[in-house]
Design a protein around this motif. Structure first.
Motif, PDB file in Angstrom:
ATOM      1  N   UNK B  78       0.844  -1.193   0.000  1.00  0.00           N
ATOM      2  CA  UNK B  78       0.000   0.000   0.000  1.00  0.00           C
ATOM      3  C   UNK B  78       0.877   1.241   0.000  1.00  0.00           C
ATOM      4  N   UNK B  79       0.330   2.335  -0.507  1.00  0.00           N
ATOM      5  CA  UNK B  79       1.079   3.590  -0.557  1.00  0.00           C
ATOM      6  C   UNK B  79       0.240   4.700   0.059  1.00  0.00           C
ATOM      7  N   UNK B  80       0.813   5.385   1.040  1.00  0.00           N
ATOM      8  CA  UNK B  80       0.146   6.542   1.623  1.00  0.00           C
ATOM      9  C   UNK B  80       0.753   7.799   1.022  1.00  0.00           C
ATOM     10  N   UNK B  81      -0.055   8.559   0.280  1.00  0.00           N
ATOM     11  CA  UNK B  81       0.467   9.728  -0.418  1.00  0.00           C
ATOM     12  C   UNK B  81       0.309  10.989   0.413  1.00  0.00           C
ATOM     13  N   UNK B  82       0.776  12.087  -0.164  1.00  0.00           N
ATOM     14  CA  UNK B  82       0.743  13.361   0.540  1.00  0.00           C
ATOM     15  C   UNK B  82      -0.689  13.789   0.846  1.00  0.00           C
ATOM     16  N   UNK B  83      -1.550  13.714  -0.163  1.00  0.00           N
ATOM     17  CA  UNK B  83      -2.961  14.010   0.069  1.00  0.00           C
ATOM     18  C   UNK B  83      -3.757  13.384  -1.062  1.00  0.00           C
ATOM     19  N   UNK B  84      -4.998  13.028  -0.758  1.00  0.00           N
ATOM     20  CA  UNK B  84      -5.867  12.442  -1.773  1.00  0.00           C
ATOM     21  C   UNK B  84      -7.156  13.255  -1.826  1.00  0.00           C
ATOM     22  N   UNK B  85      -7.471  13.771  -3.002  1.00  0.00           N
ATOM     23  CA  UNK B  85      -8.700  14.541  -3.179  1.00  0.00           C
ATOM     24  C   UNK B  85      -9.742  13.699  -3.883  1.00  0.00           C
ATOM     25  N   UNK B  86     -10.986  13.918  -3.531  1.00  0.00           N
ATOM     26  CA  UNK B  86     -12.071  13.189  -4.178  1.00  0.00           C
ATOM     27  C   UNK B  86     -12.840  14.094  -5.121  1.00  0.00           C
ATOM     28  N   UNK B  87     -13.234  13.533  -6.250  1.00  0.00           N
ATOM     29  CA  UNK B  87     -13.972  14.319  -7.235  1.00  0.00           C
ATOM     30  C   UNK B  87     -15.418  14.513  -6.809  1.00  0.00           C
ATOM     31  N   UNK B  88     -15.933  13.595  -5.987  1.00  0.00           N
ATOM     32  CA  UNK B  88     -17.333  13.671  -5.585  1.00  0.00           C
ATOM     33  C   UNK B  88     -17.425  13.483  -4.077  1.00  0.00           C
ATOM     34  N   UNK B  89     -18.497  14.005  -3.462  1.00  0.00           N
ATOM     35  CA  UNK B  89     -18.660  13.787  -2.024  1.00  0.00           C
ATOM     36  C   UNK B  89     -18.861  12.305  -1.704  1.00  0.00           C
ATOM     37  N   UNK B  90     -18.215  11.853  -0.646  1.00  0.00           N
ATOM     38  CA  UNK B  90     -18.325  10.447  -0.259  1.00  0.00           C
ATOM     39  C   UNK B  90     -18.165  10.361   1.250  1.00  0.00           C
ATOM     40  N   UNK B  91     -18.879   9.414   1.863  1.00  0.00           N
ATOM     41  CA  UNK B  91     -18.763   9.273   3.307  1.00  0.00           C
ATOM     42  C   UNK B  91     -17.410   8.679   3.682  1.00  0.00           C
ATOM     43  N   UNK B  92     -16.914   9.097   4.861  1.00  0.00           N
ATOM     44  CA  UNK B  92     -15.607   8.651   5.332  1.00  0.00           C
ATOM     45  C   UNK B  92     -15.521   7.125   5.336  1.00  0.00           C
ATOM     46  N   UNK B  93     -16.591   6.492   5.808  1.00  0.00           N
ATOM     47  CA  UNK B  93     -16.585   5.034   5.889  1.00  0.00           C
ATOM     48  C   UNK B  93     -16.405   4.406   4.499  1.00  0.00           C
ATOM     49  N   UNK B  94     -17.032   5.030   3.493  1.00  0.00           N
ATOM     50  CA  UNK B  94     -16.908   4.511   2.133  1.00  0.00           C
ATOM     51  C   UNK B  94     -15.484   4.684   1.605  1.00  0.00           C
ATOM     52  N   UNK B  95     -14.837   5.774   2.045  1.00  0.00           N
ATOM     53  CA  UNK B  95     -13.450   5.999   1.642  1.00  0.00           C
ATOM     54  C   UNK B  95     -12.555   4.915   2.235  1.00  0.00           C
ATOM     55  N   UNK B  96     -12.737   4.652   3.537  1.00  0.00           N
ATOM     56  CA  UNK B  96     -11.907   3.640   4.198  1.00  0.00           C
ATOM     57  C   UNK B  96     -12.152   2.264   3.564  1.00  0.00           C
ATOM     58  N   UNK B  97     -13.403   2.017   3.168  1.00  0.00           N
ATOM     59  CA  UNK B  97     -13.737   0.729   2.538  1.00  0.00           C
ATOM     60  C   UNK B  97     -12.933   0.501   1.253  1.00  0.00           C
ATOM     61  N   UNK B  98     -12.525   1.579   0.607  1.00  0.00           N
ATOM     62  CA  UNK B  98     -11.745   1.421  -0.629  1.00  0.00           C
ATOM     63  C   UNK B  98     -10.455   0.641  -0.382  1.00  0.00           C
ATOM     64  N   UNK B  99      -9.966   0.701   0.855  1.00  0.00           N
ATOM     65  CA  UNK B  99      -8.793  -0.085   1.193  1.00  0.00           C
ATOM     66  C   UNK B  99      -9.040  -1.579   1.049  1.00  0.00           C
ATOM     67  N   UNK B 100     -10.323  -1.981   1.160  1.00  0.00           N
ATOM     68  CA  UNK B 100     -10.657  -3.409   1.058  1.00  0.00           C
ATOM     69  C   UNK B 100     -10.982  -3.829  -0.367  1.00  0.00           C
ATOM     70  N   UNK B 101     -10.999  -2.897  -1.299  1.00  0.00           N
ATOM     71  CA  UNK B 101     -11.372  -3.216  -2.679  1.00  0.00           C
ATOM     72  C   UNK B 101     -10.569  -4.370  -3.289  1.00  0.00           C
TER      73      UNK B 101
END
Lengths: 338, 256
Positions: B78-101
């Motif tokens: 995994x890679x933790x970058x400087x910052x990650x921006x989202x193009x659309x609003x998304x709930x925090x939980x859904x963002x964290x879930x992306x780690x499980x994709x």
């Protein structure tokens, strides 16, 4: 922001209500007895009254085609916006619609000149091919198959190709005789009036198939919200994703457009309203887009049928009248990203 | 162990990384140091597979990185970058879930949901699980990203996991910088995990890293433990400034 648990129920209820209104009202108001008689005649094939036949052969397929086309346009919009991380993208902006319109116009003119009639399938096939060619041109010329392609490049190429195909349509209507020119105009403004059970089956099959396929990509499209680099890091193959999602989009939109003509703004507005209601998860957008797209187009068709009763407005005019202000509102809110 | 053989990257006429052969031991924290333009980020991107080298190869154990499939890689790297921006609003939980994709095909399993909860608890973001990511502050976003990244390489079996840090502390205040690095140390101590990262702060590197890699203009100056790397001579050579090294309570403090 909360989880969007009740939204499908609410949308489902509104869709049922819309369908009910659409089935009953129109050039002729149908009674309950006529509707149930029409349904019975569909299954038993027994002799039906005129109004029962209006219901079974005109109104019911029309409402179903509205739902399916609305769903197809909304799903296309969801896919394109997710793929380009931009809420102002819709299938029409990347050439699909104008290409389909050109294909259809070419059929009207050539068909009349060459006295060629290949049956009821020729028009949809011509439109579908036109849509695929135009979209493919836009993507190839803007380099969108490569990674890190720019959205500005895509939109500008889209404008150029749209202009090209629109002038092609203009040329065709200029050289066409009156009846063909009128067909071209009508088709370019979109109309559901040609709905029959064949078109319902074809659009239904294509929409169902494409939605089932698209559901497999919602996860990767979600990851794409972080940008291509981050999406790759969670294992998304960007190049394949772009190609496959784009193919789904072209098929679902071209097939629907092929039977109804150009209907703009549905694919743009529906995903945006859903996003305001319950966030941007693409699975949620896709599934609810089917319901919401159905509602929007069925309502638009009802308005198109009722305004100039007993004549009707092209449905594309209705969606544009509603869609343009919404589009400008989105632009002014600055909620789009290049 | 992660190993490079003559790894280099050339873009146009510019050599961003000159041929480099190093060995990075497992279960340690390796930090890459150097002035701007030294090639730190380039090296991290080459090691993590985000960039393809002009020459040479990276090996994870015995396996060449180029032969590992992207989907497979995402389950242990995994890679933790400087910052990650989202193009659309998304709930925090859904963002964290992306780690499980990388672990499920269309719908998350029960285990994925549990790991997401656990990871959010671990990083103290459980109380804003329902908030829209795009409305969070820079520091809050970075904690969410950290939770997402850890959910991606959550220890389930004894697979060796590799975490890359690409200047992840830039937008964090001092408290969270220390908190973050302590958590990293804790993970390395308790899991089968190797961490390789870029930091700008020499003092943080001195305090937390097992090994340091010092680069300048795409070239390795020195690689090794703190005693070997963080000397006046090396720091002067890399940064062109005369450092003052202070030894206090067994810790090294670097001042200029």
């Amino acid at each position: 922001m909360k989880k969007a648990k009740f939204i499908p129920l609410i949308l489902g209820f509104i869709l049922l209500l819309t369908v009910y209104l659409s089935l009953r009202y129109g050039a002729i108001k149908l009674s309950w007895e006529e509707i149930s008689g029409g349904i019975r005649s569909l299954f038993s094939g027994e002799q039906a009254t005129l109004n029962e036949r209006i219901f079974a052969e005109l109104r019911l397929p029309r409402v179903l085609l509205c739902i399916l086309t609305g769903a197809a346009l909304a799903v296309g919009g969801v896919l394109m916006q997710a793929l380009f991380r931009n809420p102002i993208v819709e299938p029409g902006l990347v050439g699909t619609s104008s290409g389909a319109a050109f294909g259809a116009s070419l059929y009207f003119v050539l068909g009349a000149v060459l006295h060629f009639d290949g049956g009821e399938w020729t028009l949809p096939i011509a439109a579908c091919v036109g849509g695929i060619v135009a979209t493919w041109l836009v993507f190839m010329l803007s380099g969108s198959f490569r990674s890190r392609s720019s959205i500005v490049g895509l939109l500008l190429t889209g404008i150029a190709i749209n202009a090209l195909f629109l002038s092609g349509i203009g040329f065709l209507s200029y050289i066409a005789r009156d009846p063909q020119a009128r067909s071209i105009t009508f088709w370019n403004l979109g109309t559901i009036s040609g709905a029959n059970w064949h078109s319902v089956l074809i659009v239904g099959a294509s929409t169902l198939l494409c939605v089932l396929l698209a559901l497999r990509y919602t996860k990767s499209l979600n990851a794409l919200m972080m940008g291509e680099d981050e999406a790759r890091l969670v294992g998304v193959n960007i190049k394949r994703l772009k190609l496959e999602v784009l193919t789904i989009n072209v098929i679902i939109v071209s097939v629907a457009t092929a039977f109804t003509g150009v209907i703009s703004f549905v694919g743009l507005i529906v995903p945006h309203i859903l996003r305001m209601m319950g966030g941007s998860d693409n699975r949620y957008l896709l599934l609810n887009g089917i319901l919401m797209g159905g509602i929007v187009l069925t309502l638009a068709d009802l308005v198109a049928r009722m305004t100039l009763r007993p004549a009707e407005l092209p449905i594309g005019i209705v969606t544009s009248v509603v869609g343009v202000p919404v589009f400008i509102f989105l632009l002014r809110k600055g909620k789009f990203y290049f | 162990m992660i190993r490079t053989e003559n790894l280099s990257l050339k873009i146009g006429a510019k050599m961003l990384l000159k041929p480099l052969s190093v060995e990075l031991e497992s279960n340690q924290l390796h930090l890459i140091l150097g002035p701007n333009g030294a090639g730190k980020s380039t090296l991290v991107k080459l090691l993590s597979g985000q960039l393809k080298p002009t020459s040479g190869e990276v090996f994870y154990g015995e396996e060449p990185l180029s032969s590992i499939k992207m989907e497979e890689l995402a389950r242990f790297r995994a890679v933790l970058s400087q910052s990650v921006d989202f193009a659309f609003p998304l709930r925090v939980e859904e963002v964290v879930m992306m780690g499980r994709y990388p672990y499920f095909s269309s719908r998350p399993a029960k285990l994925d949901l549990e790991i997401v909860q656990e990871s959010m608890r671990w990083f103290g973001i459980l109380h804003f699980a329902d908030r829209d990511y795009t409305t969070l502050s820079g520091g809050e976003r970075q904690r969410v990203q950290f939770a997402r990244i850890m959910a991606q390489i959550w220890p389930g079996d004894d697979t060796h996991r590799i975490l890359f840090l690409d200047e992840p502390l830039t937008f964090l205040d001092v408290k969270y910088q220390y908190d973050f690095l302590k958590k990293i140390r804790n993970f390395i101590g308790t899991q089968n995990l190797t961490v390789i990262g870029v930091l700008h702060d020499l003092n943080l590197a001195a305090r937390f890293a097992d090994k340091q890699i010092l680069l300048k203009e795409g070239e390795l100056i020195v690689h090794g433990d703190q005693k070997t790397v963080l000397t006046s001579e090396h720091i002067r050579k890399a940064y062109g400034m005369e450092p003052r090294l202070i030894e206090a309570e067994g810790r090294l403090i670097i001042d200029f």
